[in-house]
Design an enzyme around this catalytic site. Structure first.
Site, PDB file in Angstrom:
ATOM      1  N   ASP A 232      29.135   6.777 -28.637  1.00 28.85           N
ATOM      2  CA  ASP A 232      28.535   5.919 -27.608  1.00 28.85           C
ATOM      3  C   ASP A 232      29.542   4.827 -27.232  1.00 28.85           C
ATOM      4  OD1 ASP A 232      26.952   4.126 -26.172  1.00 28.85           O
ATOM      5  OD2 ASP A 232      25.221   4.354 -27.515  1.00 28.85           O
TER       6      ASP A 232
ATOM      7  N   HIS B  13      15.724   3.685  -0.574  1.00 27.78           N
ATOM      8  CA  HIS B  13      16.726   4.718  -0.269  1.00 27.78           C
ATOM      9  C   HIS B  13      17.733   4.218   0.770  1.00 27.78           C
ATOM     10  CE1 HIS B  13      17.093   9.392   0.072  1.00 27.78           C
ATOM     11  NE2 HIS B  13      18.164   8.817  -0.448  1.00 27.78           N
TER      12      HIS B  13
ATOM     13  N   THR C 140      31.439   3.518  -7.558  1.00 26.65           N
ATOM     14  CA  THR C 140      30.767   4.301  -6.510  1.00 26.65           C
ATOM     15  C   THR C 140      30.677   3.537  -5.197  1.00 26.65           C
ATOM     16  OG1 THR C 140      28.576   5.137  -5.891  1.00 26.65           O
ATOM     17  CG2 THR C 140      28.606   3.465  -7.575  1.00 26.65           C
ATOM     18  N   ASP C 141      30.591   4.282  -4.101  1.00 26.44           N
ATOM     19  CA  ASP C 141      30.383   3.642  -2.792  1.00 26.44           C
ATOM     20  C   ASP C 141      29.000   2.997  -2.700  1.00 26.44           C
ATOM     21  OD1 ASP C 141      28.828   5.967  -2.633  1.00 26.44           O
ATOM     22  OD2 ASP C 141      29.783   6.747  -0.825  1.00 26.44           O
ATOM     23  N   GLU C 142      28.121   3.339  -3.651  1.00 29.79           N
ATOM     24  CA  GLU C 142      26.758   2.797  -3.584  1.00 29.79           C
ATOM     25  C   GLU C 142      26.718   1.289  -3.830  1.00 29.79           C
ATOM     26  OE1 GLU C 142      23.617   5.121  -5.326  1.00 29.79           O
ATOM     27  OE2 GLU C 142      24.816   6.941  -5.236  1.00 29.79           O
TER      28      GLU C 142
ATOM     29  N   ASN D 218      29.898  10.594  -2.611  1.00 30.09           N
ATOM     30  CA  ASN D 218      29.181  11.666  -3.323  1.00 30.09           C
ATOM     31  C   ASN D 218      30.109  12.831  -3.650  1.00 30.09           C
ATOM     32  OD1 ASN D 218      26.863  10.186  -2.514  1.00 30.09           O
ATOM     33  ND2 ASN D 218      25.687  12.078  -2.575  1.00 30.09           N
ATOM     34  N   ASN D 219      30.205  13.158  -4.924  1.00 33.27           N
ATOM     35  CA  ASN D 219      31.014  14.308  -5.350  1.00 33.27           C
ATOM     36  C   ASN D 219      30.171  15.570  -5.336  1.00 33.27           C
ATOM     37  OD1 ASN D 219      33.571  13.458  -7.704  1.00 33.27           O
ATOM     38  ND2 ASN D 219      32.693  12.072  -6.213  1.00 33.27           N
TER      39      ASN D 219
ATOM     40  N   TYR E 258      20.589   1.800 -10.385  1.00 28.70           N
ATOM     41  CA  TYR E 258      21.870   2.453 -10.693  1.00 28.70           C
ATOM     42  C   TYR E 258      23.020   1.718 -10.001  1.00 28.70           C
ATOM     43  CZ  TYR E 258      25.794   5.660  -9.918  1.00 28.70           C
ATOM     44  OH  TYR E 258      27.058   6.197  -9.823  1.00 28.70           O
TER      45      TYR E 258
ATOM     46  N   LYS F  83      26.238  -0.417 -11.618  1.00 30.41           N
ATOM     47  CA  LYS F  83      27.654  -0.105 -11.367  1.00 30.41           C
ATOM     48  C   LYS F  83      28.348  -1.338 -10.768  1.00 30.41           C
ATOM     49  CE  LYS F  83      29.489   3.387 -11.794  1.00 30.41           C
ATOM     50  NZ  LYS F  83      30.175   4.004 -12.974  1.00 30.41           N
TER      51      LYS F  83
ATOM     52  N   ASN G 154      21.344  14.422   4.761  1.00 29.41           N
ATOM     53  CA  ASN G 154      20.845  15.282   3.678  1.00 29.41           C
ATOM     54  C   ASN G 154      20.191  16.547   4.230  1.00 29.41           C
ATOM     55  OD1 ASN G 154      21.791  13.563   1.741  1.00 29.41           O
ATOM     56  ND2 ASN G 154      19.821  12.588   1.319  1.00 29.41           N
TER      57      ASN G 154
END
Ligand SMILES: NC(=O)c1ccc[n+]([C@@H]2O[C@H](COP(=O)([O-])OP(=O)(O)OC[C@H]3O[C@@H](n4cnc5c(N)ncnc54)[C@H](O)[C@@H]3O)[C@@H](O)[C@H]2O)c1
Length: 362
Positions: free
Chosen positions: A61, A304, A136-138, A190-191, A161, A165, A260
């Site tokens: 961990d 979202h 991440t781009d998020e 997104n990968n 999430y 990050k 999407n």
């Protein structure tokens, strides 16, 4: 790359497994993987290299200070790529706690362990050490209109999430500013590709198609994402790690923007060429003659984000990275891989909730 060890946290996950394969196929350095093997990690993802003496696996961990110290002291890596994280937005809505623990506390623990490791290392190893934090781009939140975010865009995370990050990014940045800690941050879109957990959009839709199940599209399906083939991302991470300046931040996107809903249709189309609907017994049993007939509207995800889009201009101009796999080619490779690895899919789902809907916050 010299023959000094490279440490990859989260190396048994989706991106980690692809990265470890790339490192072993194209490099000579020993690759040390530190992974907790949560539901998202699978040692079988590295099975191809089981007999490669350069791959060393530690089931651990990132929050375990004693073990992380011991691993750093034993292998003395001069490069570290930090991928270990809780990664599924829907899960973070149901229970943010593991996201706080792994993504924030775990990153902090790793940073502190590396500082201790560097204090004990000689000046030359200290000089060469680099820590790549994979973000991440998020963290930039939803991006309006046709705008794209560069690295100076403000953070506006909207899911637990993304917030976890973003918090980790801030810690990494602060460690560089405060302690001159040699960290570099990449933020990718997104990968997609082999070994992605079936809870994520592309494998979920694909497996539901094969089993003749509904294809759930959250809300109106108009949310836009930029799809980056995992090999391009891995090359981007290695470029940033090996050529990037300590303290630098680099966005990594493909410019493959798709809603999407359009992505779901695209998966149906590619699958139709590889495994025609007419030959699919599960589909016939449902009385459907095309995959697209299975598309169903599902309740939207709370909070979202409507659109993500990053500008990769810095890493392209400064380090010469380019995205090389088109969305069509990447999707065909990905779908072919899943068709050829149905046992892997069974195993990955047995470890988790399969493709159950999560994160509705009801
Ligand atoms: N997949 C994407 O589209 C994407 C996009 C942007 C950024 N990222 C980032 O890339 C990284 C890897 O993403 P992924 O999609 O491969 O994730 P993943 O969920 O497939 O894998 C995560 C890995 O981390 C391990 N892990 C989790 N908690 C741990 C802990 N406490 N200690 C050690 N290991 C632990 C898991 O066992 C697993 O092997 C993450 O940091 C994620 O935030 C991913």
């Amino acid at each position: 790359m010299r023959n000094e060890a490279i440490l990859v946290t989260g190396g048994a996950g989706f991106i980690g497994a692809n990265l470890v394969a790339m490192l072993l196929e194209h490099g000579e350095a020993p690759v040390v993987v530190l992974d907790l093997l949560t539901y998202a990690g699978n040692q079988a993802n590295l099975a191809e290299y089981r007999n490669d003496g350069r791959l060393i696996f530690h089931h651990a961990d990132v929050n375990d200070t004693v073990v992380v110290d011991r691993i750093l002291a034993a292998h003395r890596p001069t490069r570290l790529i930090h991928l270990a994280a809780e990664t599924h937005v829907d899960r973070s809505i149901d229970d943010p706690e593991p996201f706080i623990r792994t993504n924030i506390n775990g990153t902090y623990n790793l940073l502190q362990a590396c500082r201790r490791h560097l204090k004990a290392a000689g000046p030359s190893a200290r000089e060469r050490f680099r820590f790549l934090h994979v973000s991440t781009d998020e963290v930039y939140g939803s991006v309006d209109g046709d705008a794209v975010c560069n690295e100076a865009a403000p953070f506006a995370p909207n899911s637990p999430y993304a917030a976890s990050k973003a918090a980790a990014d801030h810690l990494v940045r602060a460690f560089h500013r405060t302690y001159r800690f040699p960290a570099i941050i990449t933020r990718c879109s997104n990968n997609f590709g082999p070994y992605q957990n079936p809870e994520k959009l592309i494998p979920l839709i694909l497996l539901n198609c094969l089993e003749g199940l509904d294809l759930p599209v959250y809300g109106d399906g108009g949310q836009v994402r930029d799809w980056l083939y995992v090999d391009d991302h891995c090359r981007g991470m290695l470029t940033a790690l090996l050529e990037g300046e300590p303290g630098a931040e680099y966005n990594l996107g493909a410019g493959n923007l798709s809603s999407n809903l359009a992505m779901v249709h695209r998966i149906c189309d590619v699958l139709q060429t590889l495994r025609p609907a007419g030959e699919n017994e599960s589909l016939r049993r449902r009385g459907a003659s095309t995959y697209a007939e299975l598309i169903r509207k599902a309740p939207d995800r709370p909070g979202h984000d409507r659109r993500y889009a990053v500008d990769s201009g810095r890493i392209e101009a400064e380090l010469g990275w380019r995205c090389s796999v088109s969305l069509d080619r990447g999707l065909e490779r990905t779908i072919t891989w899943y068709l050829e690895h149905r046992n892997w899919c069974e195993h990955a789902q047995a470890q988790s909730d399969g493709r159950k809907r999560l994160g509705t916050a009801t």
